[in-house]
Enzyme design. Structure first.
Site, PDB file in Angstrom:
ATOM      1  N   CYS A  54      34.253  27.217  44.805  1.00 26.52           N
ATOM      2  CA  CYS A  54      34.950  27.944  43.744  1.00 26.52           C
ATOM      3  C   CYS A  54      35.241  27.048  42.541  1.00 26.52           C
ATOM      4  O   CYS A  54      35.165  27.494  41.380  1.00 26.52           O
ATOM      5  CB  CYS A  54      36.245  28.558  44.266  1.00 26.52           C
ATOM      6  SG  CYS A  54      37.403  27.358  44.966  1.00 26.52           S
ATOM      7  N   HIS A 114      42.248  27.482  46.426  1.00 30.30           N
ATOM      8  CA  HIS A 114      41.369  28.347  45.638  1.00 30.30           C
ATOM      9  C   HIS A 114      41.601  28.089  44.144  1.00 30.30           C
ATOM     10  O   HIS A 114      42.618  27.504  43.746  1.00 30.30           O
ATOM     11  CB  HIS A 114      41.634  29.816  45.960  1.00 30.30           C
ATOM     12  CG  HIS A 114      40.571  30.751  45.480  1.00 30.30           C
ATOM     13  ND1 HIS A 114      39.233  30.479  45.586  1.00 30.30           N
ATOM     14  CD2 HIS A 114      40.643  31.973  44.865  1.00 30.30           C
ATOM     15  CE1 HIS A 114      38.533  31.471  45.088  1.00 30.30           C
ATOM     16  NE2 HIS A 114      39.363  32.396  44.644  1.00 30.30           N
ATOM     17  N   ASP A 162      37.284  35.941  39.427  1.00 29.04           N
ATOM     18  CA  ASP A 162      37.338  35.239  40.697  1.00 29.04           C
ATOM     19  C   ASP A 162      35.923  35.016  41.212  1.00 29.04           C
ATOM     20  O   ASP A 162      35.147  35.959  41.347  1.00 29.04           O
ATOM     21  CB  ASP A 162      38.131  36.078  41.715  1.00 29.04           C
ATOM     22  CG  ASP A 162      38.504  35.297  42.954  1.00 29.04           C
ATOM     23  OD1 ASP A 162      37.838  34.288  43.254  1.00 29.04           O
ATOM     24  OD2 ASP A 162      39.474  35.684  43.638  1.00 29.04           O
TER      25      ASP A 162
END
Length: 570
Positions: A349, A483, A504
């Protein structure tokens, strides 16, 4: 002449009287001197005296004589001849030694009724009498009390009780001669209690001797032994803690991709091999796709399979068409959405958000000169670029955390690695740390206000800004525990509340593509909007890029990154 007090027979010598009493009376039936009980054996009379006349037994412990009876002489009441002047107790001991009463047991049957309520009494006006339970009286001879077990005549009832008790004690001692005592430690049998006590003491002496042989010799030996045992316990505990720490560290390395299990390319190959094994991919397709992956990795550019373009333009049109209670909306510059792929799923991520940020910086003229337009580095290439920033001297603490190596790993990156890469590219980046909650319900209203001020800085002026504003500002890199996401705008509702607009990397390519369609955009907005109640992590870090760096400013940033400082709010 001596007269038997039981039957009245006259004998010349004392030895003959002893034999007569033993043969005619002690082994025959006897009677109680204190009540009307008669026709019983010696053992039965013994039991009767201990149970029916215990009060006389107590009085016998303190003997006294009747003032009306002479205390010295002992006479035979029948013949009137004066007997030998001896005391009662001494006479009994000489006349009846301990062996004279043996041979009888307590198992003999009682031949007559036993009275337990009889009592002996002496009235002041009459001679001593013995009253039984039936009320009949049996006067003693001459006001004296003859012993029913020998020829002794006592002057008072207490003296007679004491005398009879001596008989009972002799009998008890004779009965106890056959008793045996078993040692509780071993199987030895002792004849009496003192022998048993002495034998048991020998056991404890041997045990003490054995224990003393193992005992420390010097007084300080106990302390040394205790310290040795404590040191062994501390060593054992440290060993267990080290083993547990090694297991936990291994889990952390696996979680953060530092276990040496391979990086982007190896994970992608395993996913394709698994698809072939499950029949989801043909072998020919596998080899074709693997060749393309190797080609893209060699070029260092992202293949674009997870990129979604036109996201910000679709959001601008959506708010123009249906603001739905929004007073103002600020959007960042055009930004491409990058999703995680099979090669970096679960750990990529940070790299994907960095690709979003670079895609926006390439479209902003002030930053475009430091970047190559249209070329977005792949995940492995970004790992190489961060390693290059470390080699320049940026963030040495972060470099040591990863052992200065990211290529070939699945290591997670965060705000400091983004800062190092942007600084290496000549861009000034700032990290703002919202290190604790600033509102009720574990919320971060201060962070929402800060984001609003960042996007609304381009619309400050005297005129009222339009409802929807698309700025020329790059998106914000948002990091929290586990995250990261990209902030591409903010909503200000009519009631004054704020809502962040985020992209996201884990939302999936299908959901990202829904933004481009008018029908799917309304459903996709729930993945984009983030209200204060949706963001309750304890800590957030935001990275923003505001200008370019000169070579001198870049060197200053490199030197200052040795101790990296961030702005903390609140």
């Amino acid at each position: 002449m001596l007269t038997c007090v039981i039957c009245g027979e006259e004998l010349l010598f004392e030895e003959d009287m002893k034999t007569h009493l033993l043969l005619s009376h002690l082994e025959d039936e006897m009677s109680c001197p204190l009540c009307s009980l008669s026709g019983v054996s010696y053992d039965d009379l013994t039991y009767h005296m201990n149970t029916a006349h215990p009060e006389n037994h107590v009085q016998a412990q303190e003997p006294h004589r009747d003032n009306n009876v002479p205390s010295n002489p002992t006479s035979c009441p029948s013949s009137g001849t004066q007997a030998t002047m001896i005391t009662e107790t001494k006479w009994m001991r000489n006349a009846f030694p301990a062996t004279s009463f043996g041979g009888r047991t307590s198992s003999d049957k009682i031949r007559g009724p036993i009275s337990t309520s009889g009592s002996a009494c002496v009235t002041p006006d009459s001679s001593p009498t013995t009253r039984g339970c039936g009320g009949d009286e049996r006067k003693t001879q001459g006001g004296q009390f003859p012993c029913p077990m020998c020829t002794l005549v006592c002057s008072t009832s207490p003296l007679l009780q004491e005398h009879v008790e001596v008989h009972l004690q002799v009998e008890d001692s004779a009965k106890g001669e056959g008793t045996r005592f078993l040692c509780p430690v071993c199987s030895v049998v002792c004849d009496d209690t003192p022998s048993l006590h002495e034998h048991v003491e020998e056991h404890f002496v041997e045990l003490t001797r054995d224990s003393s042989a193992l005992a420390p010799v010097s007084p300080g030996a106990d302390l040394r032994l205790a310290r040795k045992l404590q040191a062994e316990e501390d060593q054992r505990r440290r060993k267990e803690e080290a083993q547990l720490e090694a297991v936990e560290f291994k889990k952390l390395k696996e979680q953060f991709g530092l276990d040496g299990g391979g990086g982007y390319r190896r994970q992608l190959e395993r996913r394709m091999e698994k698809a072939v094994a499950q029949g989801l991919m043909a072998p020919a397709e596998y080899h074709s796709k693997r060749a393309k992956v190797m080609e893209d990795l060699a070029s260092g550019l992202d293949d674009g399979t997870t990129r979604t373009q036109g996201t910000l333009g679709a959001l601008w049109e959506y708010y123009q068409r249906d603001p739905r209670g929004c007073a103002h909306i600020w959007l960042s510059a055009e930004t491409d959405h990058y999703n995680s792929s099979e090669g970096d799923n679960g750990w990529g991520c940070g790299y994907r958000n960095l690709q979003m940020l670079l895609s926006a910086l390439q479209r902003i003229p002030v930053f475009a000169d430091r970047l190559t337009e249209g070329e977005i580095p792949s995940v492995p290439q970004l790992q190489r670029m961060i390693e290059g920033a470390w080699k320049e001297g940026l963030d040495p603490q972060g470099a040591s955390h990863f052992n200065k190596r990211l290529q070939g790993t699945r290591a997670w990156i965060g705000a400091t690695e983004i800062y190092a890469l942007l600084t290496s590219l000549g861009l000034r980046a700032r990290i703002t740390d919202f290190h604790k909650h600033s509102g009720p319900g574990d919320t971060h209203p201060r962070m929402f206000e800060w984001v609003k001020q960042y996007f609304s800085q381009s619309s400050r002026g005297g005129r009222l800004p339009p409802r929807v504003v698309q700025t020329a500002l790059p998106p914000l890199y948002l990091q929290h525990q586990g995250h990261s996401r990209s902030i591409v705008g903010v909503e200000e509702r009519k009631n004054g509340s704020l809502c962040l607009l985020v992209l996201d990397p884990d939302c999936g390519v299908a959901n990202a593509k829904k933004v481009l369609s008018a029908d799917g955009l309304s459903a996709a907005m729930r993945h984009i909007r983030r209200f204060p109640s949706n963001m309750k992590h304890r800590q957030y870090q935001v990275v923003c890029v505001d200008q370019v760096l000169s070579p001198e400013e870049k060197q200053v940033c490199i030197r200052s990154s040795a101790t990296l400082r961030v702005a903390r709010i609140p």
